[in-house]
Design a protein around this motif. Structure first.
Motif, PDB file in Angstrom:
ATOM      1  N   HIS A  71      -1.358   4.370   4.781  1.00  0.00           N
ATOM      2  CA  HIS A  71      -1.292   2.921   4.578  1.00  0.00           C
ATOM      3  C   HIS A  71      -0.359   2.253   5.584  1.00  0.00           C
ATOM      4  O   HIS A  71      -0.693   1.210   6.155  1.00  0.00           O
ATOM      5  N   LEU A  72       0.797   2.856   5.797  1.00  0.00           N
ATOM      6  CA  LEU A  72       1.733   2.266   6.748  1.00  0.00           C
ATOM      7  C   LEU A  72       1.204   2.365   8.176  1.00  0.00           C
ATOM      8  O   LEU A  72       1.388   1.452   8.982  1.00  0.00           O
ATOM      9  N   LEU A  73       0.530   3.448   8.483  1.00  0.00           N
ATOM     10  CA  LEU A  73      -0.112   3.571   9.791  1.00  0.00           C
ATOM     11  C   LEU A  73      -1.129   2.457  10.001  1.00  0.00           C
ATOM     12  O   LEU A  73      -1.209   1.844  11.071  1.00  0.00           O
ATOM     13  N   ASP A  74      -1.900   2.175   8.951  1.00  0.00           N
ATOM     14  CA  ASP A  74      -2.926   1.130   9.051  1.00  0.00           C
ATOM     15  C   ASP A  74      -2.308  -0.252   9.216  1.00  0.00           C
ATOM     16  O   ASP A  74      -2.806  -1.082   9.986  1.00  0.00           O
ATOM     17  N   VAL A  75      -1.218  -0.528   8.480  1.00  0.00           N
ATOM     18  CA  VAL A  75      -0.535  -1.817   8.623  1.00  0.00           C
ATOM     19  C   VAL A  75       0.015  -1.965  10.043  1.00  0.00           C
ATOM     20  O   VAL A  75      -0.081  -3.025  10.659  1.00  0.00           O
ATOM     21  N   ASN A  76       0.578  -0.888  10.561  1.00  0.00           N
ATOM     22  CA  ASN A  76       1.124  -0.945  11.909  1.00  0.00           C
ATOM     23  C   ASN A  76       0.044  -1.292  12.932  1.00  0.00           C
ATOM     24  O   ASN A  76       0.231  -2.154  13.795  1.00  0.00           O
ATOM     25  N   ASN A  77      -1.104  -0.636  12.820  1.00  0.00           N
ATOM     26  CA  ASN A  77      -2.184  -0.867  13.785  1.00  0.00           C
ATOM     27  C   ASN A  77      -2.795  -2.255  13.647  1.00  0.00           C
ATOM     28  O   ASN A  77      -3.103  -2.913  14.651  1.00  0.00           O
ATOM     29  N   ALA A  78      -2.967  -2.712  12.388  1.00  0.00           N
ATOM     30  CA  ALA A  78      -3.680  -3.973  12.155  1.00  0.00           C
ATOM     31  C   ALA A  78      -2.783  -5.195  12.272  1.00  0.00           C
ATOM     32  O   ALA A  78      -3.259  -6.284  12.630  1.00  0.00           O
ATOM     33  N   ILE A  79      -1.493  -5.061  11.963  1.00  0.00           N
ATOM     34  CA  ILE A  79      -0.609  -6.225  11.866  1.00  0.00           C
ATOM     35  C   ILE A  79       0.614  -6.130  12.778  1.00  0.00           C
ATOM     36  O   ILE A  79       0.836  -6.988  13.631  1.00  0.00           O
ATOM     37  N   TYR A  80       1.427  -5.109  12.591  1.00  0.00           N
ATOM     38  CA  TYR A  80       2.710  -5.053  13.291  1.00  0.00           C
ATOM     39  C   TYR A  80       2.539  -5.064  14.808  1.00  0.00           C
ATOM     40  O   TYR A  80       3.267  -5.759  15.521  1.00  0.00           O
ATOM     41  N   ASP A  81       1.585  -4.281  15.299  1.00  0.00           N
ATOM     42  CA  ASP A  81       1.381  -4.239  16.753  1.00  0.00           C
ATOM     43  C   ASP A  81       0.991  -5.605  17.305  1.00  0.00           C
ATOM     44  O   ASP A  81       1.442  -6.007  18.381  1.00  0.00           O
ATOM     45  N   LYS A  82       0.156  -6.323  16.569  1.00  0.00           N
ATOM     46  CA  LYS A  82      -0.308  -7.635  17.039  1.00  0.00           C
ATOM     47  C   LYS A  82       0.839  -8.650  17.089  1.00  0.00           C
ATOM     48  O   LYS A  82       0.797  -9.593  17.881  1.00  0.00           O
ATOM     49  N   LEU A  83       1.825  -8.474  16.224  1.00  0.00           N
ATOM     50  CA  LEU A  83       2.952  -9.400  16.157  1.00  0.00           C
ATOM     51  C   LEU A  83       4.164  -8.906  16.946  1.00  0.00           C
ATOM     52  O   LEU A  83       5.215  -9.548  16.907  1.00  0.00           O
ATOM     53  N   SER A  84       4.005  -7.784  17.624  1.00  0.00           N
ATOM     54  CA  SER A  84       5.126  -7.169  18.344  1.00  0.00           C
ATOM     55  C   SER A  84       6.280  -6.846  17.398  1.00  0.00           C
ATOM     56  O   SER A  84       7.454  -6.989  17.750  1.00  0.00           O
ATOM     57  N   PHE A  85       5.941  -6.433  16.172  1.00  0.00           N
ATOM     58  CA  PHE A  85       6.927  -5.948  15.219  1.00  0.00           C
ATOM     59  C   PHE A  85       7.125  -4.453  15.481  1.00  0.00           C
ATOM     60  O   PHE A  85       6.163  -3.685  15.440  1.00  0.00           O
ATOM     61  N   ASP A  86       8.343  -4.038  15.712  1.00  0.00           N
ATOM     62  CA  ASP A  86       8.619  -2.651  16.052  1.00  0.00           C
ATOM     63  C   ASP A  86       9.374  -1.948  14.932  1.00  0.00           C
ATOM     64  O   ASP A  86      10.410  -2.426  14.473  1.00  0.00           O
ATOM     65  N   ILE A  87       8.840  -0.812  14.496  1.00  0.00           N
ATOM     66  CA  ILE A  87       9.483   0.016  13.480  1.00  0.00           C
ATOM     67  C   ILE A  87      10.513   0.915  14.143  1.00  0.00           C
ATOM     68  O   ILE A  87      10.258   1.532  15.171  1.00  0.00           O
ATOM     69  N   SER A  88      11.704   0.990  13.529  1.00  0.00           N
ATOM     70  CA  SER A  88      12.745   1.886  14.014  1.00  0.00           C
ATOM     71  C   SER A  88      13.528   2.434  12.822  1.00  0.00           C
ATOM     72  O   SER A  88      13.405   1.945  11.704  1.00  0.00           O
ATOM     73  N   HIS A  89      14.327   3.476  13.077  1.00  0.00           N
ATOM     74  CA  HIS A  89      15.191   4.084  12.057  1.00  0.00           C
ATOM     75  C   HIS A  89      14.406   4.384  10.776  1.00  0.00           C
ATOM     76  O   HIS A  89      14.847   4.073   9.665  1.00  0.00           O
ATOM     77  N   LEU A  90      13.244   4.977  10.941  1.00  0.00           N
ATOM     78  CA  LEU A  90      12.380   5.243   9.800  1.00  0.00           C
ATOM     79  C   LEU A  90      12.727   6.574   9.151  1.00  0.00           C
ATOM     80  O   LEU A  90      12.839   7.586   9.823  1.00  0.00           O
ATOM     81  N   ASN A  91      12.899   6.557   7.823  1.00  0.00           N
ATOM     82  CA  ASN A  91      13.166   7.767   7.054  1.00  0.00           C
ATOM     83  C   ASN A  91      12.189   7.855   5.886  1.00  0.00           C
ATOM     84  O   ASN A  91      12.132   6.954   5.048  1.00  0.00           O
ATOM     85  N   SER A  92      11.458   8.948   5.829  1.00  0.00           N
ATOM     86  CA  SER A  92      10.565   9.192   4.702  1.00  0.00           C
ATOM     87  C   SER A  92      11.371   9.735   3.529  1.00  0.00           C
ATOM     88  O   SER A  92      12.288  10.541   3.720  1.00  0.00           O
ATOM     89  N   GLU A  93      11.028   9.286   2.306  1.00  0.00           N
ATOM     90  CA  GLU A  93      11.700   9.774   1.103  1.00  0.00           C
ATOM     91  C   GLU A  93      10.782  10.787   0.437  1.00  0.00           C
ATOM     92  O   GLU A  93       9.829  10.422  -0.259  1.00  0.00           O
TER      93      GLU A  93
END
Length: 249
Positions: A71-93
């Motif tokens: 789901h997060l991969l899909d949001v990144n491809n469909a939304i975040y990339d288009k808005l130049s939103f960059d994910i950093s300091h990501l930690n999976s729980e």
């Protein structure tokens, strides 16, 4: 493992693929592996500044999240990339992997992220919202916890969307521990496609939809930027408002 101005290729035995990273700054990479329901899961932490890295799938995987959080991969491809939103300091729980639990920063905003689950006997979808305290017990998040948004990815069939709840609104609704509220370890969300009959659920859906957007070909990217209070230039936006309501879990 550390690298500077270097490239390496590591064979990932969990799914038999090579992942290539290109690193332009000194970077420390650590991995923790465990088995969940028979599947090997990798928690990868990457600490760096000015990192430019690309792998065979997309930027989220190289930032440290594995493909089980589709789901997060899909949001990144469909939304975040288009808005130049960059994910950093990501930690999976790993303890919350059933809900795709993770935390990350998005253009400097601190995000708690989950995916909700459909429950067959009730309208809406359920999502957890707890942490483990120093004594090992679960408890709701507190107003003293350092985060800006609680983001919930929701999916039903071919429909997909995201709630972007600001911390301030969750305090107002009593979902977060404060001086006057006990907080909640979980609650229900009602995306736009859910038809609810209960009057309390209708009120809850009404305020929640003020923080919701559906992900499709017609998604209003300006609305998404306002929900995250991020302009593409990185400036703050005015926080959207919604009607007050609270609902017991």
């Amino acid at each position: 493992m550390a690298a500077k101005n270097n490239m390496y290729i590591r064979h990932d035995t969990s799914n038999h693929r090579d992942i290539k990273y290109v690193l332009t700054e000194t970077t420390e990479i650590s991995e923790k592996r465990c088995f969940i329901l028979g599947f090997l899961c990798v928690r990868r932490e990457i600490k760096t500044t000015g990192q430019k890295a690309y792998n065979q799938k997309n930027k989220i995987q190289m930032a440290g999240i594995d493909a089980f959080n589709q789901h997060l991969l899909d949001v990144n491809n469909a939304i975040y990339d288009k808005l130049s939103f960059d994910i950093s300091h990501l930690n999976s729980e790993l303890e919350g992997s059933a809900y795709d639990a993770c935390q990350f920063e998005l253009n400097g905003k601190k995000i708690i992220s989950r995916s909700s689950k459909i429950t067959p006997k009730k309208a809406g979808q359920f999502v957890t919202f707890w942490k483990r305290n120093q004594n090992g017990f679960t408890e709701p998040f507190s107003e003293n916890d350092q985060f800006d948004f609680y983001v919930i990815n929701v999916k039903a069939g071919e429909r997909f969307g995201q709630f972007v709840f600001p911390k301030s609104e969750l305090i107002k609704k009593g979902y977060i521990i404060s001086k006057s509220k006990a907080g909640k370890r979980g609650f229900r969300v009602y995306p736009i496609w859910d038809e609810v009959q209960n009057s309390q659920a209708k009120r809850t859906q009404q305020w929640q939809l003020g923080y919701f957007y559906e992900i499709n070909k017609t998604t209003d990217l300006d609305k998404v930027s306002k929900l995250y209070q991020i302009k593409q230039s990185g400036c703050l936006e005015i926080e959207v408002s919604a009607a007050a309501d609270s609902e017991p879990v």
